[in-house]
Motif scaffolding. Structure first.
Motif, PDB file in Angstrom:
ATOM      1  N   GLN A 106      31.973  28.219  49.716  1.00 62.51           N
ATOM      2  CA  GLN A 106      32.110  29.476  50.451  1.00 62.51           C
ATOM      3  C   GLN A 106      33.585  29.787  50.715  1.00 62.51           C
ATOM      4  N   LEU A 107      34.352  28.763  51.039  1.00 62.96           N
ATOM      5  CA  LEU A 107      35.791  28.944  51.262  1.00 62.96           C
ATOM      6  C   LEU A 107      36.485  29.379  49.976  1.00 62.96           C
ATOM      7  N   ARG A 108      36.142  28.746  48.878  1.00 61.42           N
ATOM      8  CA  ARG A 108      36.768  29.121  47.600  1.00 61.42           C
ATOM      9  C   ARG A 108      36.447  30.568  47.231  1.00 61.42           C
ATOM     10  N   VAL A 109      35.222  30.989  47.447  1.00 59.49           N
ATOM     11  CA  VAL A 109      34.834  32.375  47.160  1.00 59.49           C
ATOM     12  C   VAL A 109      35.615  33.332  48.067  1.00 59.49           C
ATOM     13  N   ALA A 110      35.707  33.005  49.353  1.00 57.88           N
ATOM     14  CA  ALA A 110      36.447  33.855  50.295  1.00 57.88           C
ATOM     15  C   ALA A 110      37.918  33.941  49.906  1.00 57.88           C
ATOM     16  N   CYS A 111      38.470  32.847  49.443  1.00 57.38           N
ATOM     17  CA  CYS A 111      39.870  32.819  49.012  1.00 57.38           C
ATOM     18  C   CYS A 111      40.067  33.719  47.791  1.00 57.38           C
ATOM     19  N   ASP A 112      39.165  33.620  46.840  1.00 62.20           N
ATOM     20  CA  ASP A 112      39.242  34.479  45.645  1.00 62.20           C
ATOM     21  C   ASP A 112      39.075  35.950  46.009  1.00 62.20           C
ATOM     22  N   GLU A 113      38.170  36.245  46.934  1.00 61.72           N
ATOM     23  CA  GLU A 113      37.956  37.628  47.359  1.00 61.72           C
ATOM     24  C   GLU A 113      39.207  38.189  48.028  1.00 61.72           C
ATOM     25  N   ARG A 114      39.849  37.386  48.853  1.00 60.41           N
ATOM     26  CA  ARG A 114      41.082  37.842  49.517  1.00 60.41           C
ATOM     27  C   ARG A 114      42.170  38.097  48.476  1.00 60.41           C
ATOM     28  N   ARG A 115      42.289  37.212  47.503  1.00 57.23           N
ATOM     29  CA  ARG A 115      43.291  37.407  46.448  1.00 57.23           C
ATOM     30  C   ARG A 115      43.042  38.744  45.733  1.00 57.23           C
ATOM     31  N   THR A 116      41.801  39.019  45.406  1.00 59.51           N
ATOM     32  CA  THR A 116      41.450  40.269  44.724  1.00 59.51           C
ATOM     33  C   THR A 116      41.767  41.480  45.599  1.00 59.51           C
ATOM     34  N   LYS A 117      41.435  41.415  46.875  1.00 60.76           N
ATOM     35  CA  LYS A 117      41.714  42.537  47.788  1.00 60.76           C
ATOM     36  C   LYS A 117      43.220  42.760  47.925  1.00 60.76           C
ATOM     37  N   LEU A 118      43.978  41.678  47.946  1.00 63.51           N
ATOM     38  CA  LEU A 118      45.433  41.833  48.014  1.00 63.51           C
ATOM     39  C   LEU A 118      45.985  42.448  46.733  1.00 63.51           C
ATOM     40  N   GLN A 119      45.412  42.077  45.602  1.00 59.90           N
ATOM     41  CA  GLN A 119      45.839  42.689  44.340  1.00 59.90           C
ATOM     42  C   GLN A 119      45.516  44.181  44.338  1.00 59.90           C
ATOM     43  N   ASP A 120      44.347  44.531  44.812  1.00 64.88           N
ATOM     44  CA  ASP A 120      43.965  45.946  44.905  1.00 64.88           C
ATOM     45  C   ASP A 120      44.890  46.696  45.867  1.00 64.88           C
ATOM     46  N   ALA A 121      45.206  46.071  47.000  1.00 63.94           N
ATOM     47  CA  ALA A 121      46.100  46.694  47.972  1.00 63.94           C
ATOM     48  C   ALA A 121      47.491  46.893  47.373  1.00 63.94           C
ATOM     49  N   HIS A 122      47.924  45.934  46.574  1.00 66.11           N
ATOM     50  CA  HIS A 122      49.239  46.053  45.934  1.00 66.11           C
ATOM     51  C   HIS A 122      49.243  47.225  44.950  1.00 66.11           C
ATOM     52  N   ALA A 123      48.192  47.334  44.161  1.00 67.25           N
ATOM     53  CA  ALA A 123      48.108  48.440  43.193  1.00 67.25           C
ATOM     54  C   ALA A 123      48.093  49.782  43.921  1.00 67.25           C
ATOM     55  N   LEU A 124      47.359  49.865  45.005  1.00 68.82           N
ATOM     56  CA  LEU A 124      47.289  51.105  45.774  1.00 68.82           C
ATOM     57  C   LEU A 124      48.651  51.430  46.397  1.00 68.82           C
ATOM     58  N   ALA A 125      49.295  50.435  46.973  1.00 70.54           N
ATOM     59  CA  ALA A 125      50.603  50.660  47.596  1.00 70.54           C
ATOM     60  C   ALA A 125      51.633  51.085  46.557  1.00 70.54           C
ATOM     61  N   ALA A 126      51.593  50.466  45.391  1.00 69.30           N
ATOM     62  CA  ALA A 126      52.527  50.836  44.324  1.00 69.30           C
ATOM     63  C   ALA A 126      52.262  52.260  43.858  1.00 69.30           C
TER      64      ALA A 126
END
Length: 142
Positions: A106-126
């Protein structure tokens, strides 16, 4: 009398091993819970710089998880050894191992989900930054 004392000593030694395993499993599970709580933030940054800072922080967090993953792996190996050596305690050992493994996944999945959300946030901010610059250029040209 010596035989009984030796048997009692062996039983106590076996119980100590099972107890130590359970304590180690609880400690690892507690560390997993702490890490999981750290991922519960909904802060994904407000601009490209803040998102990039959060991404760097997340990468450090992910690297720190490697040591915890090693502990989970070692716990699984110890569970197999104890289950073989002490079949009467196999269900207790398996239960602890399974709980820790489930929480680890569950922790590994949550970590991967956060990484993906941060990547999406970076694309949006850019994209917003690029759009902001384009609007500024249009205003300056007028």
């Amino acid at each position: 009398m010596k035989k009984q004392a030796a048997q009692r000593h062996e039983l106590l030694s076996n119980a100590k091993q099972i107890h130590t395993f359970a304590r180690d499993a609880d400690e690892i599970d507690s560390r997993i819970s702490e890490k999981t709580a750290m991922l519960s933030t909904e802060d994904f940054g407000k601009d490209t710089a803040s998102v990039e800072a959060l991404q760097r922080k997340h990468e450090v967090f992910s690297r720190d998880l490697a040591a915890l993953g090693d502990s989970v792996t070692s716990l699984g190996e110890e569970a197999r050894r104890l289950s073989t050596a002490f079949p009467d305690s196999a269900s207790e050992v398996a239960g602890k191992r399974d709980a820790v493994t489930r929480h680890w996944e569950q922790l590994r999945v949550a970590c991967d989900e956060r990484r993906t959300k941060l990547q999406d946030a970076h694309a949006l901010a850019a994209a917003m930054t690029a759009r902001g610059h384009a609007v500024l250029v249009e205003v300056c040209v007028l």
